[in-house]
Design a protein around this motif. Structure first.
Motif, PDB file in Angstrom:
ATOM      1  N   MET A 117       0.829  -1.198   0.000  1.00  6.70           N
ATOM      2  CA  MET A 117       0.000   0.000   0.000  1.00  6.70           C
ATOM      3  C   MET A 117       0.874   1.262   0.000  1.00  6.70           C
ATOM      4  SD  MET A 117      -3.187   1.047   2.481  1.00  6.70           S
ATOM      5  CE  MET A 117      -2.191   1.394   3.926  1.00  6.70           C
ATOM      6  N   ASN A 118       1.933   1.259   0.798  1.00  2.59           N
ATOM      7  CA  ASN A 118       2.834   2.412   0.836  1.00  2.59           C
ATOM      8  C   ASN A 118       3.440   2.693  -0.535  1.00  2.59           C
ATOM      9  OD1 ASN A 118       2.334   2.493   3.553  1.00  2.59           O
ATOM     10  ND2 ASN A 118       4.393   1.908   4.189  1.00  2.59           N
ATOM     11  N   TYR A 119       3.874   1.628  -1.210  1.00  2.00           N
ATOM     12  CA  TYR A 119       4.504   1.785  -2.516  1.00  2.00           C
ATOM     13  C   TYR A 119       3.556   2.419  -3.520  1.00  2.00           C
ATOM     14  CZ  TYR A 119       6.684   0.502  -6.937  1.00  2.00           C
ATOM     15  OH  TYR A 119       7.220   0.530  -8.199  1.00  2.00           O
ATOM     16  N   LEU A 120       2.300   1.969  -3.533  1.00  5.21           N
ATOM     17  CA  LEU A 120       1.332   2.519  -4.487  1.00  5.21           C
ATOM     18  C   LEU A 120       0.979   3.963  -4.149  1.00  5.21           C
ATOM     19  CD1 LEU A 120      -1.016  -0.549  -5.007  1.00  5.21           C
ATOM     20  CD2 LEU A 120       0.874   0.208  -6.430  1.00  5.21           C
ATOM     21  N   TYR A 121       0.794   4.253  -2.871  1.00  5.88           N
ATOM     22  CA  TYR A 121       0.569   5.646  -2.477  1.00  5.88           C
ATOM     23  C   TYR A 121       1.783   6.503  -2.842  1.00  5.88           C
ATOM     24  CZ  TYR A 121      -3.866   5.723   0.072  1.00  5.88           C
ATOM     25  OH  TYR A 121      -5.204   5.717   0.397  1.00  5.88           O
ATOM     26  N   GLY A 122       2.977   5.908  -2.708  1.00  8.46           N
ATOM     27  CA  GLY A 122       4.184   6.639  -3.073  1.00  8.46           C
ATOM     28  C   GLY A 122       4.201   7.028  -4.536  1.00  8.46           C
ATOM     29  N   LEU A 123       3.749   6.120  -5.425  1.00 10.40           N
ATOM     30  CA  LEU A 123       3.664   6.443  -6.844  1.00 10.40           C
ATOM     31  C   LEU A 123       2.768   7.660  -7.066  1.00 10.40           C
ATOM     32  CD1 LEU A 123       3.274   2.943  -8.577  1.00 10.40           C
ATOM     33  CD2 LEU A 123       5.280   4.434  -8.603  1.00 10.40           C
TER      34      LEU A 123
END
Length: 272
Positions: A117-123
């Motif tokens: 989830m963090n990675y996708l929000y980071g994008l």
């Protein structure tokens, strides 16, 4: 003290289960949506959403995708009319999304739900951070609280690190305020948009032929008479919102994971 030219509110919600890799019965996609609206326009935007939630969707309770009757979720004409009415009667707002096809997603650690989830929000916040920086803006950040305290703390720190890294300065957004979608119509709208997008992409995966998936003709889905998949007008409407242009900033907010420039089904993510 910084003199920001604009004050925005950012509302983030998602749709689809977080499980990676995908298992039987879970969603094909995980989609995150953010809506940005100027702080001074937020109340007018909320009023517009509430009015048309009742008039067009026949919902007496707050807007949320799961609250919509099953037959209305398939009623693309009704949904697109709702979206048109909201846009017509609302102040300017922006949409940005991250679409994750879980069958194409891989990478170290992404099987962990929080990291994923963090990675996708980071994008998504790479784009948002650049927007806030280039337009000299500041934003209040509101995110669905449908995560535990540990996940919330992890996401809060990760988003701050991402925005710091990509702008070289202190984040121009607040720490997240965690609320439920039913507590704010704009957050409910973000959830609704994620739900519409998940429905459309799921229909695509389940109904389009293998030959259509391989098609290399640009924008073929708009013009092809042979496809066994009918392009949803409501998703096309949401897609169009991703290509708003503000002064000094070309938004183009529709992102696609895992590779921003990978040639996966490009006809679904290109504006007409």
């Amino acid at each position: 003290m910084n003199n920001y030219s604009n004050q925005w509110k950012i509302f983030c919600e998602e749709s689809g289960d977080k499980g990676i890799p995908r298992s039987a019965g879970s969603s094909h996609f995980y989609i995150i949506t953010a809506i940005l609206v100027r702080a001074e326009d937020a109340e007018k935007f909320r009023s517009s959403i509430e009015e048309h939630t009742f008039k067009e969707l026949r919902l007496r309770q707050p807007l949320e995708w799961k609250q919509l009757k099953s037959r209305f979720k398939r009623d693309d004409k009704r949904i697109s009319k709702f979206l048109r009415r909201v846009e017509r009667d609302s102040p300017e707002f922006l949409i940005t999304n991250v679409f994750c096809n879980k069958e194409e997603t891989n990478g170290p650690g992404l099987v962990d739900r929080n990291v994923f989830m963090n990675y996708l929000y980071g994008l998504m916040f790479r784009r948002i951070a650049g927007f806030l920086s280039k337009t000299n803006s500041r934003a209040e950040l509101i995110i669905d609280r449908n995560t535990d305290k540990m996940a919330q703390d992890s996401l809060k720190n990760y988003i701050s690190d991402v925005t710091r890294y990509y702008t070289g300065s202190h984040p121009r957004h607040s720490k997240p305020k965690w609320i439920n979608p039913e507590d704010d119509p704009i957050l409910g709208m973000s959830d609704f948009i994620s739900g519409v997008a998940l429905r459309s992409w799921t229909d695509y995966v389940e109904n389009v032929s293998d030959e259509c998936k391989k098609c290399e003709v640009t924008n073929c889905m708009y013009n092809c008479d042979e496809s066994n998949y009918k392009y949803k007008r409501s998703f096309r409407y949401i897609q169009k919102w991703n290509y708003n242009t503000l002064s000094n900033w070309d938004w183009q907010g529709l992102l696609y994971h895992p590779y921003v420039y990978k040639d996966n089904y490009p006809h679904l993510i290109q504006p007409k």
